[in-house]
Design an enzyme around this catalytic site. Structure first.
Site, PDB file in Angstrom:
ATOM      1  N   HIS A 159       0.854  -1.186   0.000  1.00  0.00           N
ATOM      2  CA  HIS A 159       0.000   0.000   0.000  1.00  0.00           C
ATOM      3  C   HIS A 159       0.891   1.238   0.000  1.00  0.00           C
ATOM      4  CE1 HIS A 159      -2.829   3.048   1.475  1.00  0.00           C
ATOM      5  NE2 HIS A 159      -3.809   2.233   1.130  1.00  0.00           N
ATOM      6  N   GLU A 161       0.706   4.108   1.378  1.00  0.00           N
ATOM      7  CA  GLU A 161       0.969   4.724   2.671  1.00  0.00           C
ATOM      8  C   GLU A 161       2.039   3.956   3.443  1.00  0.00           C
ATOM      9  OE1 GLU A 161      -1.093   5.441   6.979  1.00  0.00           O
ATOM     10  OE2 GLU A 161      -2.438   5.492   5.240  1.00  0.00           O
ATOM     11  N   THR A 199      -2.930   4.316   8.619  1.00  0.00           N
ATOM     12  CA  THR A 199      -4.035   5.086   9.206  1.00  0.00           C
ATOM     13  C   THR A 199      -5.415   4.561   8.849  1.00  0.00           C
ATOM     14  OG1 THR A 199      -4.119   6.643   7.335  1.00  0.00           O
ATOM     15  CG2 THR A 199      -2.645   7.193   9.175  1.00  0.00           C
ATOM     16  N   SER A 302     -12.713   8.457   0.928  1.00  0.00           N
ATOM     17  CA  SER A 302     -12.314   9.136  -0.306  1.00  0.00           C
ATOM     18  C   SER A 302     -13.459   9.210  -1.316  1.00  0.00           C
ATOM     19  CB  SER A 302     -11.105   8.424  -0.935  1.00  0.00           C
ATOM     20  OG  SER A 302     -11.350   7.043  -1.079  1.00  0.00           O
TER      21      SER A 302
END
Length: 363
Positions: A159, A161, A199, A302
């Site tokens: 990912h 992030e 997160t 999102s």
């Protein structure tokens, strides 16, 4: 004599729209259902970090003019990416695809120091749209690495992030993907160990991972504050609240959106009889409505509200006209736009420099 060459072009067959079963057919297949209602989870949709990142690209297009390059998807949502592409944004995988000296925006998920350096090497102008809550985790990684801690980073390998956070201190960081890996991960110094996290994870699964890690490493330290962001936590709490009452839960969000995928899992874990993720209303299968009296609806952090409204409108066509919004938290987080764009906006007299996610009206 000139010769000619020919190239065989393979054309895909056009997609034939699926013929939907009619509301009458679904009603006939559900003779025992006497009422049909929708529980609309709140909070849902855009968070402040997503809002900030999307507006940063919009403002860059407005004030610098297209094209504006964006490394990776600015946020994980097909509709948002498509809309920005239509305005002149060009999405790339790596800085090497950006012409030297051009403008590139880093996505909300954050980047590693190596990516920042590669942009500098190509003389790129950069706008860092990393969510401030992701930046907080990056700073924690740097700080604890400097203090000789070993870091267990709970998150999904690959990912964006996680790649960015890992890149801050790769020599002392180990990624733990799930609770099962907590049982086998090896560390060098169990007495100087801290965990950090992506997160957008499942709160429950993350805490289970931490519990299992602490069974093996009793001196494992917690981060100074929660790494899982407020929006992820709030959306999971909201779906936990309505899932036990829902025969069906529909989560609006893209397949690569970690927090959207987690919402489906959370719904099923907390009592929903069925749960599905869709990008758009036209992906909803009306067969899901058979025997259903209550549909829970939510969306990932999102997802613009317009996509939720389209799902609710489709549900209304099938008799789900009683819509109740169920609120578990109020969100009023505000983030300023990235500093690189704020100066440009100040020059232009553009005062729209503070965003507020779900609390800010959306089209």
């Amino acid at each position: 004599m000139a010769t000619s060459t020919s190239t065989t072009v393979s054309l895909s067959m056009p997609r034939i729209p699926r013929v939907r079963r009619t509301p009458a057919e679904i009603a006939a297949a559900s003779p025992t259902v006497t009422e049909r209602k929708v529980l609309l989870a709140a909070p849902r949709g855009y968070c402040a970090g997503v809002d900030r990142a999307v507006v940063a690209v919009e403002k860059a297009l407005e004030h610098y003019g297209p094209p504006v390059y964006v490394r990776k998807q600015i946020v994980h949502n097909l509709h948002v990416v498509s809309e920005l592409e239509s305005r002149g944004a060009i999405f790339v995988e790596e800085n090497e695809e950006v012409p030297e000296g051009a403008l590139v925006v880093f996505s909300a998920h954050g980047v590693s120091p190596a990516v920042v350096q590669s942009a500098a090497d190509r003389n790129l102008q950069t706008i860092d749209a990393t969510c401030p809550l992701v930046t907080k985790v990056h700073r924690e990684a740097v700080r604890f690495a400097k203090n000789d801690y070993e870091i267990l980073l709970i998150g999904h390998e690959g990912h964006e992030e996680v790649e960015g956070t890992y890149g801050e201190a790769p020599e002392v960081t180990t990624i733990v993907n799930n609770p099962e890996e907590a049982d086998t991960v090896q560390v060098k110094n169990p007495d100087k160990l801290i965990w950090l996290s992506q997160t957008t994870l499942s709160v429950d699964e993350t805490m289970e991972t931490v519990r299992r890690l602490r069974e093996r490493f009793p001196n494992l330290q917690d981060p100074p504050s929660d790494d899982i962001c407020y929006a992820t936590t709030n959306r999971q709490a909201a779906i936990k609240n309505i899932a036990p009452q829902s025969d069906l839960v529909i989560v609006v969000g893209s397949a690569n959106s970690s927090n959207s995928v987690r919402l489906v899992e959370v719904a099923l874990d907390h009592g929903a009889k069925a749960a599905y993720r869709v990008d758009f209303a036209n992906e909803v299968d009306e067969a899901w409505f058979e025997g259903v009296s209550t549909v829970g609806v939510t969306s990932g952090a999102s997802v613009p509200e317009v996509l939720v409204r389209e799902v609710v409108a489709l549900l209304a066509e099938y008799g789900f006209t009683d819509v109740s919004e169920v609120t578990t938290a109020q969100e009023d987080i505000i983030f300023s736009l990235p500093k690189e764009i704020r100066g440009k906006l100040k020059e232009a007299g553009d005062e729209d420099r503070a965003l507020g996610g779900h609390a800010r009206p959306q089209a």
